[in-house]
Design an enzyme around this catalytic site. Sequence first.
Site, PDB file in Angstrom:
ATOM      1  CE  LYS A 113      -1.877   3.417   2.474  1.00 19.71           C
ATOM      2  NZ  LYS A 113      -1.351   4.175   3.627  1.00 19.71           N
ATOM      3  CG  ASP A 135      -6.824   3.373   2.149  1.00 20.64           C
ATOM      4  OD1 ASP A 135      -7.858   2.896   1.645  1.00 20.64           O
ATOM      5  OD2 ASP A 135      -6.676   4.580   2.316  1.00 20.64           O
TER       6      ASP A 135
END
Length: 221
Positions: free
Chosen positions: A121, A139
Site C-alpha cells: 500500500k 487501504d
Amino acid sequence: MLNKKQIRFCLDTMERMFPDAECELVHENPFELVIAVLLSAQCTDVLVNKVTKSLFAKYKKPEDYLEVTLEELEQDIRSIGLYRSKAKNIRKLCQVLLEQYDGEVPNTIEELEKLAGVGRKTANVVASVAFGVPAIAVDTHVERVSKRLGICRWKDSVLEVEKTLMKKVPEEEWSDTHHRMIFFGRYHCKARNPECPECPLLVICREGQKRMRKEEKERQV
DNA sequence: CTCCCGATAT
DNA sequence: ATATCAGGAG
C-alpha cells in the site's frame, strides 16, 4: 457484483462528490512522503500531519534520522500509534536509502516495497503521488468502499481488491479514483456511521440498501 | 494468524 | 468502553 456501467456510475458520482480529492499527507518531497505514509499506518492523516510538522523541521535528510538515538526518534513520533516499530523501520529505511540509493527515494513500486516499513500500500502511494506511476493503493477505505459497493467480493484479499480495481478502472483514472475512493470512504461511506440515506450511490449499493432495510425494521420494534 | 499502540469519535 | 484510524513484519 457491479457491471461495467454501474462502476462507471460510481466513478462519475465520486468525481462529482470529491472533484479535488488528493493526498492529504503534508509533504514537500518524496522522502518526506515516504516517512509520512509509513507513519500513517493505523492512524489518521490529521494526527500524522500534526507530528510531521515538527518532525520534518528537525529531520531533513536520511542522515538526520541516524544521528539521534532510537529513543529520541521514538519520542518524536510517540503520539502516533505503533511508534516503536515505526521508529525502527524509519532508521532501517534511511540506512538503505543511503547505502543503496545515494540517499534518494527509489521511484518504482518494486524497489519501494523492499524498504523497511514499506508494504504494498505504501509503495503504491509513494510511486503514484511522488512519481506519477499509475497505481491504486488499497487501504482500509478503498477496501471497505469497494466491498460495500460490490466492486469486488467481501472475501477478497487487499491484493485481489487491487487487481480487480486495476482491471475495471481505466489506467489513466487510477490515481484520481484512488483518492476519490479514500475521500468517499473517509467522509461519506464511513466505517461506523455511513451516510446511506443521503448517498447518491444507494441505488446501486446492496450493502447500503441492506442497512436501510435493517434500520427500517428496527424502527418498527 | 498475532502483535504493534496512541488519539479520537461514538 | 470500544471501534477505528491512508498497514506491515514476524
